[in-house]
Design a protein around this motif. Structure first.
Motif, PDB file in Angstrom:
ATOM      1  N   GLU A 473      36.542  58.233 -61.153  1.00 42.56           N
ATOM      2  CA  GLU A 473      36.090  57.193 -62.071  1.00 42.56           C
ATOM      3  C   GLU A 473      36.061  55.832 -61.372  1.00 42.56           C
ATOM      4  O   GLU A 473      35.173  55.006 -61.636  1.00 42.56           O
ATOM      5  N   HIS A 477      32.863  53.357 -60.986  1.00 40.42           N
ATOM      6  CA  HIS A 477      32.929  51.958 -61.420  1.00 40.42           C
ATOM      7  C   HIS A 477      32.527  51.010 -60.277  1.00 40.42           C
ATOM      8  O   HIS A 477      31.711  50.091 -60.473  1.00 40.42           O
ATOM      9  N   GLN A 481      29.191  48.303 -59.887  1.00 33.53           N
ATOM     10  CA  GLN A 481      29.365  46.890 -59.544  1.00 33.53           C
ATOM     11  C   GLN A 481      28.574  46.524 -58.285  1.00 33.53           C
ATOM     12  O   GLN A 481      27.947  45.459 -58.206  1.00 33.53           O
TER      13      GLN A 481
END
Length: 586
Positions: A473, A477, A481
């Motif tokens: 995860e 993430h 970004q």
């Protein structure tokens, strides 16, 4: 009679220079009536060095893997006795499978002409397209022809070529430029290099046509300095074109001036991005800039500049000669024409292929490429290099076109196609490509500079058996970004290999993290080499090959690996005879 030797980088690396010298000496010492010719790569890199024997009636016999000791035999039997040596010939079936699915446009002359002789190129219709443009077509006619063809940029983004040209033409400026992006930096990619080495004049002609269409008078080839043979042949081609009045002033006695020079790049991957490339051309550090303005508006020295890659421009002369409608008749609705791929990795027939858009990945890999080496199980194909992604077995039947490939999470890219089998760890693949992009980041964007470093640290931790719950995860993430916050395509696409391997091979990540095992038995920290006590015959071959002397056991006795000294190099596995198969990875 003609003997033709493949003298591209792949051929030379395999020993073609020695083959050339030996054949030349044989011809000279025996006063043979044979013409010896150089040519570039015909795409069959998997069988280099390649030698063609072309008999007077035109039949071509292609010999593969030509070693020095075969040369006397080939000449004595084939030249003197007119008896081709079938054992050394590349079988017609292999050639048929490799060639039949291809449609060669950008590669139409590669492996056929001598790249160091302009007359060879002219003999095959070279510079006819430029002459037609200057004598029969207006710049608007040319741009319309390119628009009709549907030619999109082959460097990766797939932007319509005609739009760039028209934008550059519409700008009011005393000076305009055509820039060829030959900064081919993807690991495993060698499409542009092969064209530059094997058919440099097709690029020069394409650039000259682009110059006439846009109003540019200067062309610049930005090529990486790691391509010395390509640069040497480009320099030769440019001088030859100038001598024949095909570059310079008053070309074909028309009011058109166009010349080309070469800029050697230092090998920065980021300079494949057009604004970073322009900065490098201007003597600055290669770093991308915000767009707009686009290079077509303010490019090299703030003048209108059209930037296209080698393959894109290599298609242009063919399109002019055969009309845009002929090009658009190939391919799919939104992806016209053909695409060149560097087919590499665990594939039998690795090399350079040009196939029509819309062909399936399965056809490219298993028909053109001959399938997987050692008849192992196909696992994935990496498309688009460090900016691309991994496509699994159950998506092999998708068509090769921009939109279909993008929908998988990968990209077409410039044409790198790396095939992997079931011995490949997908976590390690992601780590490899992210390590590359992290090192190649110019550092301008925090998200790219720092974000890729953090992602790489997580991947290394997982590969070493220290993965944590939540790491997958965290990678997802960080990927989002980096994609959102990066200025150029390097950062925006850097997470693709990670995201696609998570998407299609999540179970391998979970096995590394939860079970501390590598399903592919590749990651050193998660594997152990052992000798099966029932299979071991005590031959001692593994012991002889072990670099750390960690294998104990007397001759004809069962051997054992002392695990505390084992560096997991795999030498024992390689040394153990297949008939015993005593060494195993657990």
């Amino acid at each position: 009679m003609i003997i033709r030797v493949g003298m591209g980088s792949c051929g030379i690396a395999a020993g073609a220079n020695n083959v050339w010298n030996a054949i030349s000496e044989k011809i000279s010492s025996n006063n043979l009536n044979i013409t010896l010719q150089k040519t570039g790569c015909n795409g069959m890199c998997f069988r280099e060095p390649l030698v063609d024997v072309i008999v007077p009636k035109g039949d071509i016999y292609t010999y593969g893997n030509v070693e020095l000791e075969k040369i006397d035999e080939i000449i004595d039997s084939h030249i003197y006795d007119d008896k081709p040596i079938t054992n050394y010939l590349i079988s017609s079936e292999a050639i048929k499978n490799f060639i039949d699915k291809q449609q060669r446009i950008a590669l139409r002359n590669t492996g056929i002409i001598n790249p160091e002789k302009i007359d060879d190129y002219i003999q095959y219709g070279g510079y006819d397209a430029l002459k037609m443009c200057l004598e029969e077509l207006t710049p608007s006619d040319i741009i319309e022809e390119i628009k009709t063809s549907g030619l999109r940029g082959r460097g990766g983004a797939g932007f319509p070529t005609w739009f760039k040209w028209e934008s550059t033409r519409n700008e009011k400026s005393a000076e305009k430029y055509i820039v060829c992006n030959a900064d081919e930096g993807d690991p495993g990619a060698f499409m542009d290099r092969s064209i530059l080495e094997s058919d440099p004049h097709t690029l020069l002609e394409g650039m000259a046509i682009a110059g006439y269409a846009t109003g540019a008078t200067i062309g610049i080839i930005y090529v990486r300095a790691e391509y010395p043979l390509a640069i040497e042949r480009l320099e030769t081609a440019i001088e030859q074109a100038r001598e024949k009045g095909l570059l310079g002033k008053i070309i074909f006695n028309k009011d058109f001036n166009f010349d080309i020079w070469i800029k050697q790049g230092a090998g920065a991957f980021v300079c494949g991005e057009e604004t970073a490339l322009i900065a490098s051309l201007e003597g600055e550090r290669g770093m991308p800039k915000l767009k707009p303005p686009f290079p077509s508006q303010k490019g090299y020295w703030n003048q209108p500049t059209s930037i296209n890659n080698v393959e894109t421009l290599a298609n242009v002369p063919w399109i002019i000669n055969n009309r845009g409608s002929s090009f658009s008749a190939m391919g799919t609705e939104d992806s016209k024409g053909t695409k060149v791929f560097a087919l590499a990795g665990k594939v039998k027939h690795g090399g350079l292929v040009e196939v029509p858009m819309g062909i399936s990945l399965r056809e490219v890999i298993f028909t053109v490429g001959g399938g997987i080496k050692g008849n192992k199980k196909f696992k994935a194909v990496q498309l688009g290099g460090p900016s691309g992604g991994c496509i699994p077995l159950d998506l092999l039947d998708i068509p090769v076109d921009y939109e279909s490939i993008n929908n998988t999470g990968a990209i077409m890219g410039s044409g790198g196609m790396i095939v992997v089998d079931d011995s490949t760890c997908m976590v390690d693949i992601a780590r490899f490509f992210l390590d590359f992009t992290q090192k190649e980041s110019c550092g301008k964007c925090v998200q790219c500079r720092i974000g890729t470093k953090r992602m790489l640290e997580v991947l290394e931790r997982i590969s070493e058996g220290d993965g944590k719950q939540g790491d997958i995860e965290l990678l997802e993430h960080l990927s989002s970004q980096i994609k959102e916050g990066s200025l150029c395509g390097l950062g925006q696409s850097a997470p693709n290999p990670v995201l696609t391997t998570i998407k299609y091979f999540r179970d391998e990540y979970e096995a590394h993290i939860n079970d501390r095992v590598c399903p592919a038995k590749h990651c050193k920290s998660l594997i152990t080499y052992k000798i099966d006590q029932e299979k071991c015959k005590g031959c001692g071959l593994c012991k002889k090959k072990c670099p750390t002397d960690c294998i104990i056991g007397e001759k004809k006795e069962v051997h054992v690996i002392e695990q505390e000294h084992c560096i997991k190099c795999g030498s024992c596995l390689t040394a153990c005879p297949d008939k015993f198969a005593a060494v195993e990875i657990v």
